[in-house]
Write an enzyme that holds these catalytic residues in place. Structure first.
Site, mmCIF file in Angstrom:
data_model
loop_
_atom_site.group_PDB
_atom_site.id
_atom_site.type_symbol
_atom_site.label_atom_id
_atom_site.label_comp_id
_atom_site.label_asym_id
_atom_site.label_seq_id
_atom_site.Cartn_x
_atom_site.Cartn_y
_atom_site.Cartn_z
ATOM 1 N N GLY A 1 10.409 11.536 23.096
ATOM 2 C CA GLY A 1 9.295 11.347 22.801
ATOM 3 C C GLY A 1 8.780 10.968 23.678
ATOM 4 O O GLY A 1 7.223 11.506 23.909
ATOM 5 N N THR A 2 9.456 10.010 25.078
ATOM 6 C CA THR A 2 8.625 10.220 26.586
ATOM 7 C C THR A 2 8.320 10.982 27.367
ATOM 8 O O THR A 2 7.487 11.663 27.666
ATOM 9 C CB THR A 2 9.780 9.234 26.738
ATOM 10 O OG1 THR A 2 10.079 8.195 26.575
ATOM 11 C CG2 THR A 2 9.199 8.653 28.314
ATOM 12 N N GLN B 1 5.975 7.437 15.434
ATOM 13 C CA GLN B 1 6.231 6.173 13.781
ATOM 14 C C GLN B 1 5.872 6.336 12.729
ATOM 15 O O GLN B 1 5.830 6.224 12.011
ATOM 16 C CB GLN B 1 6.546 4.193 14.826
ATOM 17 C CG GLN B 1 6.804 3.677 16.335
ATOM 18 C CD GLN B 1 8.518 4.169 15.769
ATOM 19 O OE1 GLN B 1 8.747 3.954 14.432
ATOM 20 N NE2 GLN B 1 8.642 3.617 16.621
ATOM 21 N N ALA C 1 9.367 12.545 17.027
ATOM 22 C CA ALA C 1 11.001 12.333 17.923
ATOM 23 C C ALA C 1 11.891 12.197 16.580
ATOM 24 O O ALA C 1 11.706 11.817 16.202
ATOM 25 C CB ALA C 1 10.528 10.922 18.844
ATOM 26 N N THR D 1 18.034 23.065 30.540
ATOM 27 C CA THR D 1 18.750 24.488 29.155
ATOM 28 C C THR D 1 18.749 22.658 28.274
ATOM 29 O O THR D 1 18.739 21.651 28.205
ATOM 30 C CB THR D 1 20.600 24.177 29.405
ATOM 31 O OG1 THR D 1 19.920 25.374 30.872
ATOM 32 C CG2 THR D 1 20.930 24.241 27.972
ATOM 33 N N CYS E 1 12.300 0.182 24.898
ATOM 34 C CA CYS E 1 12.347 0.563 26.494
ATOM 35 C C CYS E 1 12.461 -0.633 27.194
ATOM 36 O O CYS E 1 12.088 -1.009 28.236
ATOM 37 C CB CYS E 1 11.395 1.341 26.360
ATOM 38 S SG CYS E 1 10.296 1.293 25.891
HETATM 39 C C1 LIG Z 1 5.044 5.557 19.722
HETATM 40 C C2 LIG Z 1 6.902 5.924 20.418
HETATM 41 N N1 LIG Z 1 6.098 6.665 21.136
HETATM 42 C C3 LIG Z 1 7.104 6.885 21.991
HETATM 43 C C4 LIG Z 1 8.518 6.854 22.215
HETATM 44 C C5 LIG Z 1 9.269 6.753 22.955
HETATM 45 O O1 LIG Z 1 10.549 7.910 22.406
HETATM 46 P P1 LIG Z 1 12.101 7.817 22.916
HETATM 47 O O2 LIG Z 1 12.776 6.597 22.986
HETATM 48 O O3 LIG Z 1 12.754 8.925 22.274
HETATM 49 O O4 LIG Z 1 11.979 8.115 24.656
HETATM 50 C C6 LIG Z 1 8.911 5.724 20.915
HETATM 51 C C7 LIG Z 1 10.016 5.013 21.270
HETATM 52 O O5 LIG Z 1 10.239 3.891 20.781
HETATM 53 C C8 LIG Z 1 7.787 5.342 20.462
HETATM 54 O O6 LIG Z 1 8.296 4.423 19.358
#
Ligand SMILES: Cc1ncc(COP(=O)(O)O)c(C=O)c1O
Length: 373
Positions: free
Chosen positions: A69-70, A176, A196, A234, A319
């Site tokens: 997601g990041t 989410q 994600a 990859t 995180c």
């Molecule tokens: C709203 C939201 N955006 C972005 C992310 C980041 O995703 P990832 O942990 O897969 O990098 C998260 C992860 O908790 C999230 O809840």
């Protein structure tokens, strides 16, 4: 162990695990290779892309696979802006965003002028607040749909309508929202949507960015021409296959959301009885999360004490949870009560969560809180 941290990562469903294992066994080649082993891997990546596209009403070619997601948030913000001429940019966002969005904006440095929409009344930004901010024009709007800490649901479709009227690109972080709310990307009308795997029963390290057809985006990593030149490198074929398998189960997940509302109500009632305040907006919210603040505690310490007793919970975004810093989301929602951000406990539910587990979690929480009293 009782696991109540589904907003961080979800248990990998058995069908998903089988698909991943089978990929490691039979399709471990490099999906960019032209030989049979590469073709076998590529076929699975494309099948996963079709599965995810089918789950959100998208065209497979409009999905860019990434490693989280990041990365998708970073790509959306930096990639959409980089395709314009360099120079000063105005970005509209909010303080409720995940660091994956906020830090990507911060990485633009002094080039970016940032308007953070108000969360007045402990609500996600209203469409009215966005309309006002757009009066002076903007180069990008980045707003989330469902908040990772409180579960509040923002008016994403209204954001999209306003941005469309003013021809401003809109990135919606739907990490989410996927699997918790019905999601039809065409009807939503955004420019880019972040999705994600780890929030829907898929593995960590797999994600996607849906991008409106015809929109150019510059890559943020450099190398091969994978993902039609939009994301070099990859991919983790097995993780993407797992994401695709999890996407197929989204309808079954959505069907269980109502049941989670009952479990959430039970947990919230127990937290209130134990002296907490509930951090939640008055407006709509998803049924998967309880966010409660226990006045005499630091959230990180409570999480550690619960962990010792066998309950996995969190004090905010996973995180940042190792840092022990107060939640920026709760600081923004409750500026007059900073203690709430310091003392927050997030308990998040998934379709697998049973009533018995919720009762055990309440017993553990009660024990830990009473012991410290
Ligand atoms: C709203 C939201 N955006 C972005 C992310 C980041 O995703 P990832 O942990 O897969 O990098 C998260 C992860 O908790 C999230 O809840």
């Amino acid at each position: 162990v009782i696991y109540l941290d589904h907003h961080a990562a979800t248990p990998v469903a058995p069908a998903v695990r089988r698909a991943i294992d089978d990929t490691h066994d039979n399709a471990w080649g490099n999906p960019a290779s032209v030989h049979a082993a590469g073709r076998a891997a590529r076929a699975r990546v494309e099948s996963a892309r079709r599965a995810l596209a089918g789950a959100i009403g998208a065209q497979p070619a409009d999905l860019i696979f990434t490693a989280g997601g990041t990365e998708s948030c970073n790509l959306a913000v930096l990639g959409l802006l980089a395709s314009d001429a360099p120079g000063p940019v105005h970005i509209v966002t909010s303080e409720l965003e995940h660091p994956a969005i906020l830090q990507a904006i911060a990485a633009l440095g002094p080039r970016a002028r940032v308007t953070r929409l108000s969360c007045a009344g402990a609500q996600p930004p209203s469409a009215g607040a966005l309309a006002e901010a757009l009066h002076e024009g903007a180069d990008l709007v980045a707003l989330q749909w469902v908040n990772h800490e409180t579960g509040s649901i923002a008016p994403a479709a209204e954001y999209a309508r306003l941005c469309r009227e003013r021809a401003v690109p809109l990135v919606v972080d739907a990490c989410q929202a996927l699997g918790k709310l019905p999601l039809e990307v065409g009807a939503l009308g955004v420019t880019a949507l972040v999705l994600a795997s780890a929030k829907i029963g898929g593995p960590t390290g797999a994600a996607a960015l849906w991008l409106e057809r015809g929109r150019t985006i510059s890559p943020i990593s450099f190398g091969g021409a994978q993902e039609r030149g939009r994301r070099a490198g990859t991919p983790d074929t097995a993780a993407l296959v797992g994401f695709g398998a999890a996407a197929l189960a989204i309808p079954a997940r959505l069907a269980l959301v109502e049941r989670m509302a009952g479990l959430r109500a039970r947990l919230e009632q127990a937290c209130l009885q134990l002296g907490a305040v509930i951090n939640a907006s008055e407006g709509p919210r998803v049924a998967t999360v309880v966010n409660a603040s226990f006045r005499d505690w630091r959230g990180a310490e409570l999480v550690a004490a619960l962990d010792v007793e066998g309950l996995c919970a969190s004090s905010g975004a996973a995180c940042s949870s190792g840092l022990g810093a107060p939640s920026p989301v709760l600081l923004a929602l409750y500026p007059d009560q900073p203690w709430r951000a310091q003392a927050a406990l997030r308990l998040s539910l998934g379709p697998e969560t049973s009533e018995a587990e919720v009762e055990q979690a309440i017993a553990i929480l009660t024990r830990v809180l009473r012991r410290a009293a």
